[in-house]
Enzyme design. Structure first.
Site, short mmCIF file in Angstrom:
data_model
loop_
_atom_site.label_atom_id
_atom_site.label_comp_id
_atom_site.label_asym_id
_atom_site.label_seq_id
_atom_site.Cartn_x
_atom_site.Cartn_y
_atom_site.Cartn_z
N HIS A 22 0.86 -1.18 0.00
CA HIS A 22 0.00 0.00 0.00
C HIS A 22 0.90 1.24 0.00
O HIS A 22 1.92 1.27 0.68
CB HIS A 22 -0.91 0.01 1.22
CG HIS A 22 -1.89 -1.11 1.23
ND1 HIS A 22 -3.02 -1.12 0.45
CD2 HIS A 22 -1.88 -2.30 1.89
CE1 HIS A 22 -3.69 -2.24 0.65
NE2 HIS A 22 -3.00 -2.98 1.52
N CYS A 34 -2.13 5.07 -4.64
CA CYS A 34 -2.71 3.74 -4.68
C CYS A 34 -3.80 3.67 -5.76
O CYS A 34 -3.85 2.73 -6.55
CB CYS A 34 -3.29 3.38 -3.32
SG CYS A 34 -3.87 1.68 -3.22
#
Length: 112
Positions: A22, A34
């Site tokens: 992430h 992201c």
């Protein structure tokens, strides 16, 4: 951090890629790094499926892992179209990496 590994054969053709992690650029739902990387990867997979008629081997988990492997026995014209789409994906991801290098890392591996 998002880690992208793009695997190529001995001729430089992209055979697979993985994406994991992430970015942690911002809170979930607000993370443009992201969202951008995910949109590029999933859009590229969808384009491969829609525009070439092939279905790659795809694995995805809720923890942020994505794997895509292209079949190795494609006709030349189909393989060329797939490669163009995957090369465009790699360029788009590299553009994100250029501007957000502390949140995404892309490596190329030769898996000849």
């Amino acid at each position: 951090m998002i880690f992208v590994e793009i695997c190529q054969d001995d001729k430089g053709k992209i055979t697979s890629f993985t994406m994991s992690g992430h970015a942690e650029f911002a809170e979930k739902g607000q993370d443009i790094v992201c969202a951008g990387a995910s949109a590029v990867a999933f859009g590229s997979i969808n384009a491969v499926i829609s525009l070439t008629g092939i279905t790659p081997d795809i694995e995805q988990t809720e923890s942020g892992f994505l794997s895509c492997t292209i079949p190795g026995d494609l006709p030349v014209d189909t393989s060329e179209r797939v490669q163009l789409l995957l090369e465009a994906m790699a360029i788009s991801l590299q553009t994100i990496e250029r501007d957000y290098k502390e949140y995404i890392n892309i490596t190329f591996k030769n898996r000849g």
